[in-house]
Design an enzyme around this catalytic site. Structure first.
Site, short mmCIF file in Angstrom:
data_model
loop_
_atom_site.label_atom_id
_atom_site.label_comp_id
_atom_site.label_asym_id
_atom_site.label_seq_id
_atom_site.Cartn_x
_atom_site.Cartn_y
_atom_site.Cartn_z
CG HIS A 233 -3.44 7.31 2.67
ND1 HIS A 233 -3.65 7.21 4.02
CD2 HIS A 233 -3.02 6.08 2.29
CE1 HIS A 233 -3.36 5.98 4.43
NE2 HIS A 233 -2.98 5.27 3.38
CG HIS B 101 2.40 0.00 4.32
ND1 HIS B 101 2.19 -1.00 5.24
CD2 HIS B 101 1.23 0.68 4.21
CE1 HIS B 101 0.93 -0.93 5.68
NE2 HIS B 101 0.33 0.09 5.08
CG HIS C 81 -4.15 2.69 -0.61
ND1 HIS C 81 -5.02 1.99 0.20
CD2 HIS C 81 -3.21 3.19 0.22
CE1 HIS C 81 -4.61 2.07 1.46
NE2 HIS C 81 -3.51 2.80 1.50
CG ASP D 232 -1.94 -1.03 1.29
OD1 ASP D 232 -2.04 -1.81 0.33
OD2 ASP D 232 -2.68 -1.07 2.30
ZN ZN Z 1 -2.45 3.27 3.21
#
Ligand code: ZN
Length: 234
Positions: A102, A191, A98, A48
């Site tokens: 954010h 991540h 995503h 992510d």
């Molecule tokens: Zn995230």
């Protein structure tokens, strides 16, 4: 339940709401998948918050072991680093949405949620030629209006079976945490960025990945994209 009802929710309701927003298996605010089929020794690695300047280090590790992954990219990061977003796609990995900025979707209006997801969808499509079909909610938090936005953008929500806490643990602890929770069909979350921060330090993730991938290959796991894991017949 409507957003207006939220203020009247008693304590038990608040616990339910916390699960509904963050629980990996909750589908209260739209369906989301958190596990693949358990009858195949296959798992999916997901990343992510990219792309970031350090994403190529992740790509190197994956290429060395010839394993595919799925990258849930932020539109804002794709705008900043379109070349790296394209590198991810060119290496055969799947790109998911995503969000653009954010945000915490919690308490946002349905229109704001859809707008943010749509911006990411358009940015990723323009920069990489790929229109994502998978969506992962920022912070894993979902909210009213997300289900409708996913429907309208033809996206499917994907959570995770296990998350690596690679933003706070040391590499060995990340490996230990994930290795203890992996099983057939698992979706693992790591991540390759930190929200929209430029030049994030993802050294822990890279180090953990260098150990985790060969360890799981030795245990007989196949690595698959989310597409292949969830739709093995395609
Ligand atoms: Zn995230």
């Amino acid at each position: 339940m409507t957003p207006l009802a939220y203020s009247a929710i008693p304590v038990a309701g608040a616990a339910f709401l916390a699960w509904a927003v963050r629980g990996r298996a909750s589908s209260v605010f739209g369906p989301s998948v958190w596990h693949g089929p358990r009858d195949r020794r296959a798992i999916a690695l997901t990343f992510d918050d990219g792309p970031s300047e350090s994403t190529p280090r992740i790509l190197d590790v994956l290429a060395r072991h010839d394993v595919p992954a799925t990258f849930f990219q932020c539109g804002g990061n794709v705008e900043r680093l379109p070349g790296i977003a394209r590198e991810v796609a060119a290496a055969g990995h799947v790109i998911g949405n995503h969000s653009h900025t954010h945000p915490y979707l919690f308490t946002r209006s349905p229109a704001a949620i859809e707008l943010d997801l749509r911006r990411a969808q358009e940015t990723i499509a323009t920069c990489t030629g790929i229109r994502p079909v998978w969506f992962r909610a920022p912070f894993g938090a979902r909210w009213f209006g997300l289900g409708r936005a996913l429907n309208r953008l033809e996206l499917v929500g994907v959570m995770w079976t296990a998350i690596g806490y690679d933003w706070s643990l040391k590499a060995d602890a990340v490996v230990e945490h994930l290795a203890a929770r992996v099983s057939n069909g698992a979706i693992l979350c790591l991540h390759d960025g930190r929200e929209l921060h430029p030049r994030p330090d993802i050294g822990v993730t890279v180090e953990a990945l260098r150990k985790l991938v060969p360890m799981l290959l030795d245990q007989g796991y196949m690595f698959e994209t989310v597409n292949r894991l969830l739709c093995p017949m395609t």
